[in-house]
Design a protein around this motif. Structure first.
Motif, PDB file in Angstrom:
ATOM      1  N   SER A 157      40.875  36.451  32.095  1.00 23.50           N
ATOM      2  CA  SER A 157      40.905  35.001  32.279  1.00 23.50           C
ATOM      3  C   SER A 157      41.216  34.580  33.716  1.00 23.50           C
ATOM      4  CB  SER A 157      41.934  34.375  31.332  1.00 23.50           C
ATOM      5  OG  SER A 157      43.224  34.919  31.582  1.00 23.50           O
ATOM      6  N   ARG A 158      41.682  35.534  34.552  1.00 21.97           N
ATOM      7  CA  ARG A 158      42.033  35.168  35.923  1.00 21.97           C
ATOM      8  C   ARG A 158      42.019  36.416  36.794  1.00 21.97           C
ATOM      9  NH1 ARG A 158      48.149  33.360  36.442  1.00 21.97           N
ATOM     10  NH2 ARG A 158      47.614  33.708  38.613  1.00 21.97           N
ATOM     11  N   GLU A 159      42.029  36.181  38.103  1.00 27.30           N
ATOM     12  CA  GLU A 159      42.093  37.297  39.037  1.00 27.30           C
ATOM     13  C   GLU A 159      43.471  37.947  38.955  1.00 27.30           C
ATOM     14  OE1 GLU A 159      41.164  35.901  42.910  1.00 27.30           O
ATOM     15  OE2 GLU A 159      39.019  35.647  42.500  1.00 27.30           O
ATOM     16  N   GLU A 179      53.558  32.721  39.169  1.00 30.13           N
ATOM     17  CA  GLU A 179      52.170  32.847  38.699  1.00 30.13           C
ATOM     18  C   GLU A 179      52.072  32.861  37.169  1.00 30.13           C
ATOM     19  OE1 GLU A 179      49.468  32.830  40.447  1.00 30.13           O
ATOM     20  OE2 GLU A 179      50.222  33.067  42.493  1.00 30.13           O
ATOM     21  N   VAL A 181      52.802  35.284  34.951  1.00 26.40           N
ATOM     22  CA  VAL A 181      52.152  36.500  34.454  1.00 26.40           C
ATOM     23  C   VAL A 181      53.217  37.492  34.000  1.00 26.40           C
ATOM     24  CG1 VAL A 181      50.070  36.263  35.868  1.00 26.40           C
ATOM     25  CG2 VAL A 181      52.064  37.483  36.792  1.00 26.40           C
ATOM     26  N   GLY A 261      41.039  42.146  37.153  1.00 24.61           N
ATOM     27  CA  GLY A 261      41.972  41.463  36.269  1.00 24.61           C
ATOM     28  C   GLY A 261      42.849  42.471  35.554  1.00 24.61           C
ATOM     29  N   ASP A 267      46.752  39.934  24.638  1.00 30.39           N
ATOM     30  CA  ASP A 267      45.407  39.353  24.742  1.00 30.39           C
ATOM     31  C   ASP A 267      44.511  39.873  23.614  1.00 30.39           C
ATOM     32  OD1 ASP A 267      46.048  37.984  27.132  1.00 30.39           O
ATOM     33  OD2 ASP A 267      45.620  39.791  28.310  1.00 30.39           O
TER      34      ASP A 267
END
Length: 618
Positions: A157-159, A179, A181, A261, A267
């Motif tokens: 979903s993101r870098e 961030e 994460v 990623g 996930d």
């Protein structure tokens, strides 16, 4: 012949499988046809009802369905259905419904079965159509099952968020917080394409807070450096297996040599929370052998569900091997908690079907230990024997029976330092004989389960470097692989077991999947393949061009068919509350299964003949 029969005859001539019949049989068939009419939206066949005729659509539209109500196929003029039931104990497998007003020709079941048995071209046409439908059904089922069809790219979903190895733990934690994460990739410099490590929320708890680590220390001191990557194009199913197999919750995702990623187990869980493979995660929550043993019914249920969901043998074998690895890994963790940390580094090995990712619910334990070369038997052997015994007893309690050939780490022969293992492989490869290799072939399917995986990598690299260049070794392995033949007699009838409790049955492992895996292993060793799984090895073999044209795909199909007969037999036993085994009685197979199983065994027989010719000089 009456005018009505002439019209039926002319119709049948146009469509398979009837256009493969001789004229006299077509005439007889046309004379025995009965006609029926169903209105639109009316049910033609119900699941599991008795069926006594093949249905051919003269006009109209019919849809057939899976038992769960999902569409299986749509048929129009000339289409036929009901053959699966006629060939499999006379019960409807796929319910059918008339979508439009539909006119049917009914072909009596005993006539259809006689034509199927007596005319190969007719039988082949039936099977081609069935296989086409099954292939279509598998694709549709996969498209409905997001876990099987979806690619890892769907989860990215993101870098990736990253920091340099020289940064402080405090800076890393702040960046993760900012961030939002749960993991952070570590690079020597951010200009590099590949990270050197990773930290997670768990690392901050265990390696910093719990260990009272100074947050101003370098982040490189707490990072995990043995990274496991997943490719952008791989399936979510494979990512899950990799996570469960390695007991990792975060995987960097690679695309064209660069990390694009990071995906987390959460996930995957969000993507497909109902996957039967989540049984693995519960293994790592158990704290005793007794608690682990209580998971055996869950393992069996997982196996049966995968069979019912039409997973193929490669998926099932990989999933069951992952479950087996997880049991071993958890047992080793518990053993180290009980006996303390290892005095020298070691690698616990999986051998055979577990290393190849080809396990079922009927398997024994084949394992070994590679110890660091600093190993001193007088000082260290009792520790590693205790560890090996703990794991072996635990596996036996969890359904992985003791190896009757004593190929287990409890046997000191298979609990040796790396230098001794190198001597073993040097001797096997450089001084081969069929007798010497008879009980050591299994060691050419090895993989690390726990500990220093580089020890296993060293041996696998040694095999790849030496095996392809030693014709005597390959020849000896080939002769051993020819020792187990498929169960076909002179007239291509099944040759059954003649004694013991499994008499009048076929051992689908010893006479089926085992010989296929042996044969594929020989070719893989000869070309230096890096793969362990038989299907993956076969891809390398086909690419190498060492088999006659078409033989590779035939062998792949034969392995899949034999494997699934074995797997379905075990699943049926579990559902019936009986202990599963590898012995299938031919009378319990449908006519369709018997014919295809004979064809698969014939493919194996032909492949063995070719291998005997190819490596005759070795």
């Amino acid at each position: 012949m009456e005018a009505e029969h002439v019209e039926i005859l002319n119709f049948l001539r146009r469509f398979p499988p009837f256009n493969e019949l001789p004229e006299e049989e077509l005439v007889l068939t046309a004379q025995r046809v009965e006609i029926a009419y169903f209105k639109a939206q009316s049910q033609v066949l119900e699941f599991n009802q008795s069926i006594s005729s093949l249905l051919v659509i003269r006009s109209g539209v019919v849809e057939t369905y899976h038992r769960d109500g999902e569409l299986f196929n749509r048929l129009t003029e000339g289409g036929f259905f009901g053959e699966a039931g006629l060939l499999r104990k006379g019960k409807v497998r796929y319910p059918a419904k008339a979508i439009e007003d539909t006119l049917f020709y009914y072909i009596p079941g005993e006539l259809f079965n006689r034509l199927y048995d007596e005319y190969d071209a007719f039988a082949d046409a039936v099977e081609v159509e069935e296989h086409r439908r099954v292939g279509q059904a598998v694709k549709e089922r996969e498209s409905r099952n997001n876990l099987l069809a979806a690619r890892v790219e769907k989860l990215v979903s993101r870098e990736p968020v990253a920091i340099e190895a020289s940064a402080s733990i405090r800076a890393a934690a702040k960046k993760m917080t900012d961030e939002k994460v749960s993991s952070l990739l570590i690079y020597n410099t951010l200009k590099e394409e590949k990270p050197v490590g990773i930290i997670t929320d768990k690392d901050l708890r265990k390696r910093v807070l719990a260990a009272e680590k100074d947050p101003d220390d370098c982040v490189a001191e707490i990072m995990s450096s043995d990274l496991v990557f997943i490719k952008y194009s791989q399936r979510v199913f494979e990512a899950l297996l990799t996570m469960l197999r390695t007991n990792l919750h975060h995987l960097p995702v690679m695309q064209r040599g660069k990390v694009v990623g990071v995906i987390a187990l959460s996930d995957v869980a969000r993507h497909e929370s109902k996957s039967s493979l989540f049984v693995v995660s519960s293994i790592f929550k158990q704290n005793t052998i007794e608690e682990l043993a209580q998971l055996v019914p869950d393992v069996h249920n997982s196996f049966v569900r995968m069979v019912e969901e039409d997973a193929n043998s490669r998926m099932i074998g990989s999933a069951m091997a992952t479950i087996g690895r997880s049991f071993k890994q958890r047992l080793l963790e518990l053993a180290e908690e009980q006996y303390g940390p290892p005095p020298v580094p070691y690698c616990f090995l999986a051998l055979g079907s577990m290393a190849r990712d080809e396990q079922t619910v009927v398997t024994d334990q084949d394992n070994a230990m590679i110890l660091h070369d600093d190993y001193d038997p007088k000082q260290h052997d009792q520790y590693f024997l205790d560890i090996a015994q703990f794991v072996s007893d635990g596996l036996n309690a969890c359904g992985y029976t003791y190896c009757t050939g004593d190929i287990m780490a409890t046997n000191s022969t298979w609990r040796q330092p790396l230098k001794q293992w190198k001597q073993y492989f040097n001797d096997w490869i450089n001084n081969p004989s069929p007798e010497k290799l008879l009980h050591s072939s299994i060691f050419f399917d090895l993989d690390s389960v726990h500990g220093e995986s580089k020890f296993a990598d060293t041996l696998n690299q040694m095999i790849r470097d030496k095996a392809p260049h030693n014709k005597r070794f390959i020849g000896s392995m080939a002769r051993n692989a020819l020792g187990r033949t498929p169960p076909l007699g002179f007239f291509k009838d099944f040759v059954m077991e003649k004694d013991g409790k499994h008499r009048d049955s076929i051992n689908t492992k010893r006479r089926g999947t085992g010989p296929v895996a042996d044969l594929i292993r020989v070719h893989a060793l000869a070309i230096g393949s890096r793969q362990r799984n038989s299907f993956a090895r076969l891809e390398d073999i086909i690419e190498a061009g060492i088999l006659p044209k078409g033989r590779g795909p035939d062998l792949r199909d034969a392995l899949e068919l034999i494997s699934m007969v074995r797997i379905r037999h075990q699943a049926l036993a579990l559902e019936a509350g009986e202990p599963p085994d590898n012995n299938v009685a031919p009378e319990n197979l449908s006519d369709f299964e018997r014919k295809n199983l004979k064809d698969a065994f014939q493919i194996l027989s032909n492949a063995q003949k070719f291998m005997r010719y190819r490596y005759a000089g070795g």
